[in-house]
Scaffold this active site. Structure first.
Site, short mmCIF file in Angstrom:
data_model
loop_
_atom_site.label_atom_id
_atom_site.label_comp_id
_atom_site.label_asym_id
_atom_site.label_seq_id
_atom_site.Cartn_x
_atom_site.Cartn_y
_atom_site.Cartn_z
N GLN A 136 0.90 -1.26 -0.04
CA GLN A 136 0.10 -0.01 0.04
C GLN A 136 0.91 1.14 -0.05
O GLN A 136 2.04 1.29 0.31
CB GLN A 136 -0.97 -0.06 1.31
N HIS B 79 -8.10 4.64 20.47
CA HIS B 79 -7.16 3.51 21.11
C HIS B 79 -7.94 3.11 22.43
O HIS B 79 -7.87 1.87 22.80
CB HIS B 79 -5.66 3.51 21.01
N ASP C 17 0.17 0.41 13.74
CA ASP C 17 0.65 1.69 14.22
C ASP C 17 1.14 1.55 15.73
O ASP C 17 1.78 2.39 16.28
CB ASP C 17 -0.27 2.83 14.33
N ASP D 292 -1.82 -11.92 7.18
CA ASP D 292 -3.05 -11.58 7.02
C ASP D 292 -3.92 -12.05 8.20
O ASP D 292 -3.88 -13.19 8.63
CB ASP D 292 -3.71 -12.15 5.65
N ASP E 164 -8.50 -4.06 15.19
CA ASP E 164 -8.28 -2.85 14.93
C ASP E 164 -7.84 -2.58 13.32
O ASP E 164 -6.98 -2.44 12.93
CB ASP E 164 -7.03 -2.37 15.86
N THR F 98 -8.62 -1.68 9.05
CA THR F 98 -9.10 -0.71 8.11
C THR F 98 -10.65 -0.74 7.67
O THR F 98 -11.10 -1.71 8.16
CB THR F 98 -8.05 -0.62 6.91
N ASP F 99 -11.10 0.27 7.06
CA ASP F 99 -12.54 0.13 6.51
C ASP F 99 -12.95 -0.87 5.67
O ASP F 99 -12.11 -1.38 4.75
CB ASP F 99 -12.76 1.30 5.95
#
Lengths: 306, 306, 306, 306
Positions: free
Chosen positions: D38, D69, D93, D145, D163, D165-166
């Site tokens: 990405q 968080h 992150d 994954d 946690d 991603t969309d």
């Protein structure tokens, strides 16, 4: 879907006039970094290809930098009977250099740019712009403020080309003053020609202190002969001006003269030819009136009263 | 502070090319409403003055509509030896009408616009554009689709001027096809001249089916003589094209001819003169190449295969 | 295609914080006009339905005005044992009025708004917001500056609700000062309750002189008991604050009390219930700290030193 | 002048809902690059500090990542009597990791992220987010994954935190299906708790196939007990949802239980406390209704019919 990116993506906006801007959707951030003097970004755009930004302001796009550079370089180069020694003030991307080197009489080109790192970044990320020009043995790179170079050098040139950023701070403005043009005049040979980019024709006087009309008037106050000319540069979002100047009566900016010269030297161009020369030097009525009615000669001392 | 309004205010954005737009900060919404055919807005902008929008798309600004209209009207009017009867297709704002009426030989002007309410709104909110032109006794308003008018009328004209909206739907596209031009040709007198706006030079072919190169090619397939020409219209954000066409060898679009005519009739213009004529008809190399390499003749049947 | 409109259409942008804005694509301009005091626009948006703008600033959307109004009105109305006489300062759209009238004990509601024309425009273009409230026989419309009304009236109220525009000028700021609250206190009955909208929790102190922390502190300097509370209003783009205040120990803003009252009077709401009351009054740690660390009591004299 | 940058600068826009976006003016491009999976950008914003973007979409800001968080991590961690072994799916992150490690009973944390380079970039450019968490000896990084990890591992966890991603592509959507939750359930200990971010409450169902209501319904179809909860995250531009789930009757998400636990373990938080817990779990009426009326259980096979 192209438009998706406008609602979820990265844009660059550039103000063209008060309350008016153009907006580029960024396809890719190719490079971001800081030199010791400024921020440098290279982005990719769907139509405009790669765009170079200095301190967040678009400088050129690979879609049309050749329009800008051909028109900055060929009118002064063709107006001179035999340009051998040339200086480019600014122009760290190498595009103007590339065009100058196409002229067969050229023996030596000085490129005076304040930021060596910009040159290196352009070599790496914009090779299609400089096209190997920096490696030409006729080229001398001088890393220096152009104003300082002009003040200090004893070199004389047949053609001096000012490929400068917008006059938006005292530092860049000082390259558009009467005092600077007087200094620069001493570095021109007898038949020498000076040519500078001269900002947005319709808009620059609406928000810049130094603008198209002031540049034309200031040059006119120093040189015996001068002519503004123009072209529309797509990625600039507005019609752009240049101004050519000389003290010699032998300088000829007519399209007929350019045509004759072009028949001799067969320039390899994408945009420029004698028809462009003809069109570029015809300013419409309202613009001729604008030059007379707006702005005035700018001197160094005007820049101090900020 | 001007920029405040960008973070807290109203903007109009217009796409100029894929992933590229220009943005106007709205100073005032002067009028918003719907006719039976379209949405009409009149806004005020800091630089561009009043802007007319149809279905959300900017059509003209009071800052520069005279550039657009003078260049649309005077080249065909001056190329004709003595234009007496003129038709304007579209042009409900009255700006082209105003320019046509400046020619002293004109005896009758038909303005064919599909939307009577737009004319009324322009009379009320944009009086500086039509400048009383609708009240001139030489003017005949025809409220009708221009294609239908051309199909049905037996009137013949010395000059027909197409002041049309962008070819973005089947309906507006049908005013740019070979079939339409063939019909329209029958409504021209022997020395008759046709002139149409011809879209954005650099960008229209990137997202419109009917674009600058296709219009030029389609006109060329119908008329014996034709010439594209151009000007930069500030509020359009790009260089704009026109195309003039005729079957008569007596038609002369040279700037020298225009100059001679201008010496006779003393047109009161803000932008146009013989120098503009000279500049407008010089297309640069890359654009001449673009016309040849992109697009093709468009016929009615091409519009059906959507 | 929805996103098309972003590149070719009309937007409204509202600054939420420095260098941060939200943007609405306009589907339709429903109304644009000027009252004697301000510009009024009503637009239509894909998600937010109709949006009312005063002087270009969004005031409410039909998508969520009921969240804003229910939470502005019901906590003070339920905290009072039996509200009979109520004043709404501002609120010309009629949304707060609609909610107040749902309380069966209410006998008289004063709505004090400075702009009668806004009320008329809202009646005509936003009937879903006022829902006939202006026609209720218990309602008295007073067209007057709220500050002036409070200074001059001898009426006393059980509940006073301040439904005011943002404190961005001296005039609107003067409705958030200690001096104003002291005046207003005299218009409250013994068990009287005051409630005001109190701006964006996270952002208002970053660019407004009068902000969430200053409102809370200023109210606290005047009233014996007060509580800030909050909700996220989608079309506001940020979490929004309110502040309720009283000098009576009988006032109870606990969710248990609200729940008990709700069991008695069966309010017809879309958003509000006892759970919302519970959630709204729990401010997180960082916000409690923010109130203490930022801003100070604002007096009339602070507004003069601009 | 802050607003200058809007007309001449770089912006990031994120679509929040159809025809609705929020816009960040970029103060500095700190990093731009591509991992094998990405595009990664780190920018600086006046208010939001550093913002991390993956494929052009904002993921977190240093202004408020601790709100996101803390609320993702502490409700499930406190609801468990004694969490020793924890898995974080995604979270490269390091912010969720930092919060998990604050719980004294934790002995082992697996962080499963698909992109090792993102972890390295966050370590280098966002050290204030991970705060050394990656160096804690209790941490095990698994570059894989998350779906694959859950399918293959035989590890069992007290708490699993998603946690992610969309859900905008088939790949990310597959981490929100019934099939995935059934697999994941096998990796929970008897008292095990699962918690996931659950998208924008008001808007996600308007343009995502997998949205807040579908996530809640899908979790409910798998786990015996579950509760959605929410918070407003300033840089997200909307109220955000989470969903906690378990099959154990011993799990207690009440704020009273959280309060009691907090008295024992003294968490060092900036946002979260028992009041936040109380507020977060109170969904308003319209949202409770929304969950029932919109969306349905999503299975893997639904994602195939694209």
């Amino acid at each position: 879907m192209v438009e998706e990116s406008l609602l979820c993506g990265s844009w660059y906006a550039e103000r063209i006039a008060p309350d008016y801007a153009h907006v580029f959707v960024v396809k890719e951030h190719i490079y971001t970094g800081r030199t010791s003097l400024q921020r440098v970004d290279v982005i990719r755009h769907e139509i405009f290809g790669k765009i170079l930004l200095l301190d967040g302001k678009p400088q050129l796009s690979t879609f049309d930098e050749w329009i800008y550079h051909e028109l900055l370089v060929h009118p002064p180069m063709l107006a001179h009977p035999s340009p051998r020694k040339v200086a480019i003030l600014g122009g760290g991307d190498g595009g103007a250099l590339r065009e100058v080197l196409k002229h067969p009489t050229v023996e030596e080109v000085f490129l005076i740019d304040i930021d060596r790192e910009v040159i290196e970044i352009c070599k790496k990320y914009l090779p299609e712009v400089n096209a190997g020009a920096f490696d030409d043995r006729r080229v001398r790179i001088v890393v220096k403020d152009a104003r300082k170079f002009i003040q200090e050098t004893s070199e004389k040139f047949d053609v001096i080309i000012a490929d400068l950023t917008d006059p938006i701070s005292g530092i860049s403005e000082s390259l558009y003053t009467k005092d600077f043009y007087l200094q620069l005049q001493r570095n021109l040979e007898d038949n020498g020609i000076f040519c500078t980019q001269a900002e947005s024709i319709y808009f620059s006087h609406l928000y810049f202190r130094v603008s198209f009309p002031t540049i034309v008037k200031t040059i006119r106050s120093v040189f015996e002969r001068s002519s503004p000319y123009k072209a529309w540069i797509p990625s600039f979002g507005c019609e752009w001006a240049y101004c050519i100047a000389s003290n010699s009566i032998e300088v000829d900016t007519s399209w007929k003269f350019a045509k004759k010269k072009l028949e001799e030297i067969k320039l390899d161009t994408r945009y420029y030819d004698a028809d462009v020369q003809k069109s570029a030097f015809c300013l419409p009525k309202n613009i001729r009136k604008l030059i007379e009615s707006v702005g005035r000669v700018i001197e160094d001392r005007d820049l101090r009263n900020v």
